[in-house]
Design an enzyme around this catalytic site. Sequence first.
Site, PDB file in Angstrom:
ATOM      1  N   LYS A   1       7.708  -6.711  10.490  1.00 29.59           N
ATOM      2  CA  LYS A   1       7.734  -5.915   9.020  1.00 29.59           C
ATOM      3  C   LYS A   1       9.079  -5.266   8.380  1.00 29.59           C
ATOM      4  CE  LYS A   1       4.912  -2.214   6.917  1.00 29.59           C
ATOM      5  NZ  LYS A   1       3.907  -1.272   7.059  1.00 29.59           N
TER       6      LYS A   1
ATOM      7  N   PHE B   1      -3.516  -0.614   7.343  1.00 32.82           N
ATOM      8  CA  PHE B   1      -3.894  -1.935   7.307  1.00 32.82           C
ATOM      9  C   PHE B   1      -5.078  -1.840   6.139  1.00 32.82           C
ATOM     10  CE2 PHE B   1      -2.244  -2.669  11.485  1.00 32.82           C
ATOM     11  CZ  PHE B   1      -1.402  -3.443  11.020  1.00 32.82           C
TER      12      PHE B   1
ATOM     13  N   ARG C   1       2.406   8.141   7.079  1.00 29.63           N
ATOM     14  CA  ARG C   1       2.678   8.100   8.648  1.00 29.63           C
ATOM     15  C   ARG C   1       4.168   7.950   8.837  1.00 29.63           C
ATOM     16  NH1 ARG C   1      -0.490   3.175  10.225  1.00 29.63           N
ATOM     17  NH2 ARG C   1      -0.056   2.847   8.176  1.00 29.63           N
TER      18      ARG C   1
ATOM     19  N   ALA D   1      -3.399   1.319  12.710  1.00 31.69           N
ATOM     20  CA  ALA D   1      -5.028   1.280  12.585  1.00 31.69           C
ATOM     21  C   ALA D   1      -5.679   0.124  13.052  1.00 31.69           C
ATOM     22  CB  ALA D   1      -5.249   1.329  10.876  1.00 31.69           C
TER      23      ALA D   1
ATOM     24  N   LYS E   1       0.990  -1.205  -0.098  1.00 29.52           N
ATOM     25  CA  LYS E   1      -0.142   0.042  -0.050  1.00 29.52           C
ATOM     26  C   LYS E   1       0.872   1.414   0.144  1.00 29.52           C
ATOM     27  CE  LYS E   1      -2.286   1.249   3.948  1.00 29.52           C
ATOM     28  NZ  LYS E   1      -1.753  -0.103   4.426  1.00 29.52           N
TER      29      LYS E   1
ATOM     30  N   THR F   1       3.880   1.527  -1.004  1.00 32.14           N
ATOM     31  CA  THR F   1       4.843   1.605  -2.155  1.00 32.14           C
ATOM     32  C   THR F   1       4.029   2.110  -3.271  1.00 32.14           C
ATOM     33  OG1 THR F   1       6.152  -0.131  -1.381  1.00 32.14           O
ATOM     34  CG2 THR F   1       6.029   0.302  -3.877  1.00 32.14           C
TER      35      THR F   1
ATOM     36  N   PHE G   1       3.430  -8.597  -9.639  1.00 31.50           N
ATOM     37  CA  PHE G   1       4.429  -9.445  -9.052  1.00 31.50           C
ATOM     38  C   PHE G   1       4.757 -10.445 -10.465  1.00 31.50           C
ATOM     39  CE2 PHE G   1       3.499  -8.423  -5.020  1.00 31.50           C
ATOM     40  CZ  PHE G   1       4.440  -8.858  -4.169  1.00 31.50           C
TER      41      PHE G   1
ATOM     42  N   TRP H   1       7.238  -0.560  -8.011  1.00 27.73           N
ATOM     43  CA  TRP H   1       8.392  -1.169  -7.131  1.00 27.73           C
ATOM     44  C   TRP H   1       9.268  -1.217  -8.100  1.00 27.73           C
ATOM     45  CZ3 TRP H   1      11.617  -5.098  -7.368  1.00 27.73           C
ATOM     46  CH2 TRP H   1      12.281  -5.449  -6.130  1.00 27.73           C
TER      47      TRP H   1
END
Length: 556
Positions: free
Chosen positions: A105, A301, A94, A273, A71, A73, A381, A409
């Site tokens: 993470k 999230f 954030r 969140a 998200k 990215t 991907f 990405w």
Amino acid sequence: MLTDVEIAQSAKMKPIKEIAQKVGLDEDDLELYGKYKAKISLEAISKLKNNEDGKLILVTAINPTPAGEGKTTTMIGLSQALNKLGKKSVVAMREPSLGPCFGVKGGAAGGGYAQVVPMEDINLHFTGDIHAITTANNLIAAMLDNSIQQGNPLDIDTRQIVWKRVVDLNDRALRHIVVGLGGKVNGVPREDGFDISVASEVMAILCLATSLEDLKARAGRMIVAYNHAGEPVTVNDIKATGAVTLLLKDAIKPNLVQTLDHTPVFVHGGPFANIAHGCNSVMATQLAMKLGDYAITEAGFGADLGAEKFLDIKCRQAELSPDAVVIVATVRALKMHGGVAKKDLNEENLDALRAGIENLEKHIENIAKYNLPSIVAINAFPTDTEAELQLLNEICQAKGVDVAISKVWEKGAEGGIELAEKLLDILAKDEAHFAPIYSLDLPIADKIKTIAKEIYGADDVTFSKKVLNKMKKYESQGLGNLPICVAKTQYSLSDDPTLLGKPSGFKVTISDLIPNTGAGFLVAISGDIMRMPGLPKVPAAVNMDIDEEGKIVGLF
């Protein structure tokens, strides 16, 4: 292939003064933290109030899985792509917490060629905002205990202290502790505990405040305990308001950094969140809207958590009206929602994908309930097959929602052009008519039921006896008109993390209700959610290091 941290370390950053100039800020508007970071002065924010607002775009996602969604990215890459198309786009996101950074993470500043830099600084101490929040929170705790020690003039009931200490790390051993041991000189013995710093109400008030004066007023209203008569004791009552505001005088100022291609980014505030309201600061979002034609922001999230709280709490309090929503998903994550094990995600599986897409469909339906147009961004991907992408596109089109393949990405701005162009088309043809999902005039129980039934898809809500009593108490105290912030697992639409996809026939259990009167909402605790996470068996921290030349490895 380069890692995210290697890509970030090879970036050629521009001095932050040049980034500021791109959006009309001059050196006098900045408080520099070295060459590549700056805070925006409160005076500069004040003089921008009459600027016209740009379009506000929220980036959200499906329920997260170990397969990853991307998200942040996608948000960064989308803004880069809009600028590449000649638009003026600014990001508001954030600040990462050290807890997940050293836990599961790792870093949280985007990835690949859609990153915010200096990545190492942002993921570590940055400009000290979260440290300031931690200190302010713990000052309140210290002054509260000191008031009890010094004769307890406020008649505080030590069994009804609701204020916890915090630390910005995952440390399960601190969840439940006893303080004041060692004799009379060391305080009054009582049960206590730690939350992670980003779950502190101090973080919430910093993110929702619109000025230093508003922050001070919110700080004073925060409830820390109850006296023996059952009446609330606030930060004002323990006379900590001025000192708390003083500790936050710099933290309240939004931070300016840049992406790899020098797109301006405000990184400010970082509540989770799943245990808090999950949005960056109102002041940073408003700055992005005042300085850009397009302000791209995110909420933590899935859309059942961050987006719901962004729309029902943040936008309502700050009088923001979003123009569109981007829902991020990956084929891999959707197959996991459809029952595929992580080790098998590289194999084409249309049946599992069809089942998993139900999770995405629910989030699409939820955003539509707020009268907002949306677009699905598929974070691509190499293992995605044409058949899988075609099926995903067909199902989304049947829902009336367009799909864009995002390759930010891998390709940075260039990989987000399709998403940016389709978003611009939506903004041109679909008008938003935003409205929150529930009215503040509803009783507390009905507001919680509305969220559970409409957003999660629950059949009903079960309230513990403690919560039923608290609802009566808070409504009698005039808190019944506050919005609801549900603390819930991020992994499922339900409050059971094992129920993936789009579960049905479930009930949500509310076990506690906590008033956050400074932030201006009630926190409803569901399931087994904890406000202090723990480290995994192999924390991300074990792979992190720095060499004699200052080169960092393993951060992300």
